[in-house]
Design a protein around this motif. Structure first.
Motif, PDB file in Angstrom:
ATOM      1  N   GLY A   1       0.830  -1.194   0.000  1.00 21.63           N
ATOM      2  CA  GLY A   1       0.000   0.000   0.000  1.00 21.63           C
ATOM      3  C   GLY A   1       0.865   1.244   0.000  1.00 21.63           C
ATOM      4  O   GLY A   1       0.621   2.185  -0.749  1.00 21.63           O
ATOM      5  N   SER A   2       1.887   1.239   0.816  1.00 23.12           N
ATOM      6  CA  SER A   2       2.777   2.404   0.844  1.00 23.12           C
ATOM      7  C   SER A   2       3.539   2.489  -0.471  1.00 23.12           C
ATOM      8  O   SER A   2       3.794   3.581  -0.968  1.00 23.12           O
ATOM      9  CB  SER A   2       3.721   2.344   2.044  1.00 23.12           C
ATOM     10  N   GLU A   3       3.892   1.319  -1.031  1.00 25.12           N
ATOM     11  CA  GLU A   3       4.543   1.342  -2.343  1.00 25.12           C
ATOM     12  C   GLU A   3       3.578   1.880  -3.392  1.00 25.12           C
ATOM     13  O   GLU A   3       3.961   2.684  -4.243  1.00 25.12           O
ATOM     14  CB  GLU A   3       5.043  -0.053  -2.724  1.00 25.12           C
ATOM     15  N   ASP A   4       2.307   1.427  -3.317  1.00 24.48           N
ATOM     16  CA  ASP A   4       1.303   1.952  -4.242  1.00 24.48           C
ATOM     17  C   ASP A   4       1.148   3.449  -4.052  1.00 24.48           C
ATOM     18  O   ASP A   4       1.044   4.206  -5.014  1.00 24.48           O
ATOM     19  CB  ASP A   4      -0.048   1.265  -4.015  1.00 24.48           C
ATOM     20  N   GLU A   5       1.118   3.891  -2.785  1.00 22.73           N
ATOM     21  CA  GLU A   5       0.984   5.319  -2.498  1.00 22.73           C
ATOM     22  C   GLU A   5       2.192   6.075  -3.038  1.00 22.73           C
ATOM     23  O   GLU A   5       2.041   7.126  -3.659  1.00 22.73           O
ATOM     24  CB  GLU A   5       0.842   5.542  -0.985  1.00 22.73           C
ATOM     25  N   GLU A   6       3.394   5.530  -2.825  1.00 21.85           N
ATOM     26  CA  GLU A   6       4.604   6.147  -3.371  1.00 21.85           C
ATOM     27  C   GLU A   6       4.524   6.193  -4.895  1.00 21.85           C
ATOM     28  O   GLU A   6       4.869   7.195  -5.513  1.00 21.85           O
ATOM     29  CB  GLU A   6       5.861   5.383  -2.928  1.00 21.85           C
ATOM     30  N   HIS A   7       4.068   5.094  -5.479  1.00 24.89           N
ATOM     31  CA  HIS A   7       3.931   5.037  -6.934  1.00 24.89           C
ATOM     32  C   HIS A   7       2.942   6.109  -7.403  1.00 24.89           C
ATOM     33  O   HIS A   7       3.215   6.835  -8.372  1.00 24.89           O
ATOM     34  CB  HIS A   7       3.467   3.640  -7.343  1.00 24.89           C
ATOM     35  N   ARG A   8       1.803   6.223  -6.706  1.00 29.38           N
ATOM     36  CA  ARG A   8       0.812   7.244  -7.079  1.00 29.38           C
ATOM     37  C   ARG A   8       1.419   8.644  -6.922  1.00 29.38           C
ATOM     38  O   ARG A   8       1.206   9.513  -7.763  1.00 29.38           O
ATOM     39  CB  ARG A   8      -0.450   7.102  -6.216  1.00 29.38           C
ATOM     40  N   LYS A   9       2.167   8.843  -5.842  1.00 28.74           N
ATOM     41  CA  LYS A   9       2.797  10.148  -5.626  1.00 28.74           C
ATOM     42  C   LYS A   9       3.790  10.453  -6.744  1.00 28.74           C
ATOM     43  O   LYS A   9       3.832  11.570  -7.258  1.00 28.74           O
ATOM     44  CB  LYS A   9       3.515  10.186  -4.273  1.00 28.74           C
ATOM     45  N   ARG A  10       4.603   9.448  -7.103  1.00 27.92           N
ATOM     46  CA  ARG A  10       5.574   9.660  -8.183  1.00 27.92           C
ATOM     47  C   ARG A  10       4.867   9.945  -9.501  1.00 27.92           C
ATOM     48  O   ARG A  10       5.288  10.819 -10.262  1.00 27.92           O
ATOM     49  CB  ARG A  10       6.506   8.447  -8.308  1.00 27.92           C
ATOM     50  N   GLU A  11       3.779   9.199  -9.772  1.00 27.42           N
ATOM     51  CA  GLU A  11       3.019   9.464 -11.004  1.00 27.42           C
ATOM     52  C   GLU A  11       2.443  10.874 -10.992  1.00 27.42           C
ATOM     53  O   GLU A  11       2.468  11.570 -12.010  1.00 27.42           O
ATOM     54  CB  GLU A  11       1.895   8.440 -11.168  1.00 27.42           C
ATOM     55  N   GLN A  12       1.923  11.317  -9.829  1.00 30.85           N
ATOM     56  CA  GLN A  12       1.369  12.665  -9.728  1.00 30.85           C
ATOM     57  C   GLN A  12       2.471  13.698  -9.923  1.00 30.85           C
ATOM     58  O   GLN A  12       2.279  14.704 -10.614  1.00 30.85           O
ATOM     59  CB  GLN A  12       0.676  12.867  -8.372  1.00 30.85           C
ATOM     60  N   GLN A  13       3.636  13.459  -9.313  1.00 30.83           N
ATOM     61  CA  GLN A  13       4.762  14.381  -9.492  1.00 30.83           C
ATOM     62  C   GLN A  13       5.156  14.449 -10.960  1.00 30.83           C
ATOM     63  O   GLN A  13       5.432  15.532 -11.485  1.00 30.83           O
ATOM     64  CB  GLN A  13       5.962  13.931  -8.645  1.00 30.83           C
ATOM     65  N   LEU A  14       5.175  13.288 -11.620  1.00 31.42           N
ATOM     66  CA  LEU A  14       5.506  13.254 -13.042  1.00 31.42           C
ATOM     67  C   LEU A  14       4.474  14.053 -13.843  1.00 31.42           C
ATOM     68  O   LEU A  14       4.837  14.863 -14.698  1.00 31.42           O
ATOM     69  CB  LEU A  14       5.578  11.808 -13.539  1.00 31.42           C
TER      70      LEU A  14
END
Length: 149
Positions: free
Chosen positions: A52-65
């Motif tokens: 979940g935290s990895e998914d959240e990190e992934h979502r955050k990275r996608e949003q940053q991108l």
């Protein structure tokens, strides 16, 4: 000594003892199953939190991108707008300079035409004055000849 052995091997003891032993072993089995389920649930929870935290990190990275891409697009649009405005300004300046050159050329031609007209008028005036002078001279000469005769 044989009897107790056979008694033990045949499962001797009271029925209530046997039932209690079965109940204890079932309770133990349930407790083990519960502990195993709790352990699996704990592991699943840890994995879920990790993923979940990895998914959240992934979502955050996608949003940053996406944010970076949008920022880049805005910056590129601003650059394009400034370049377009610069080209338009340069075009307006070229057109204004061209109009000024044309206006200067028209004014120069006008001045030349006025100068030519003035020179021609002065030339005509001089010629007319010469002709008048010539006629006057001829008239005086004629009058002098007439007076002498």
């Amino acid at each position: 000594s044989e009897a107790p052995r056979s008694n033990r091997s045949s499962g001797g003891g009271s029925n209530s003892d046997k039932a209690a032993a079965v109940a204890r072993s079932e309770a133990d089995a349930v407790a083990v199953a519960r502990r195993a389920a709790a352990a699996r649930e704990a592991v699943a929870g840890v994995l879920a939190m990790q993923f979940g935290s990895e998914d959240e990190e992934h979502r955050k990275r996608e949003q940053q991108l996406r944010d970076l891409q949008h920022a880049h697009e805005r910056e590129q649009k601003e650059i394009n707008d400034r370049e377009r405005e610069q080209r338009e300004r340069e075009q307006r300046e070229r057109e204004a300079a061209q109009r000024e050159r044309e206006r200067d050329e028209i004014e120069r031609r006008q001045r030349e035409r006025e100068q030519r007209d003035r020179e021609q008028r002065e030339q005509r005036d001089r010629e007319q004055q010469r002709e008048r002078d010539q006629r006057d001279r001829e008239q005086r000469e004629q009058q002098q000849r007439e007076q002498q005769q």
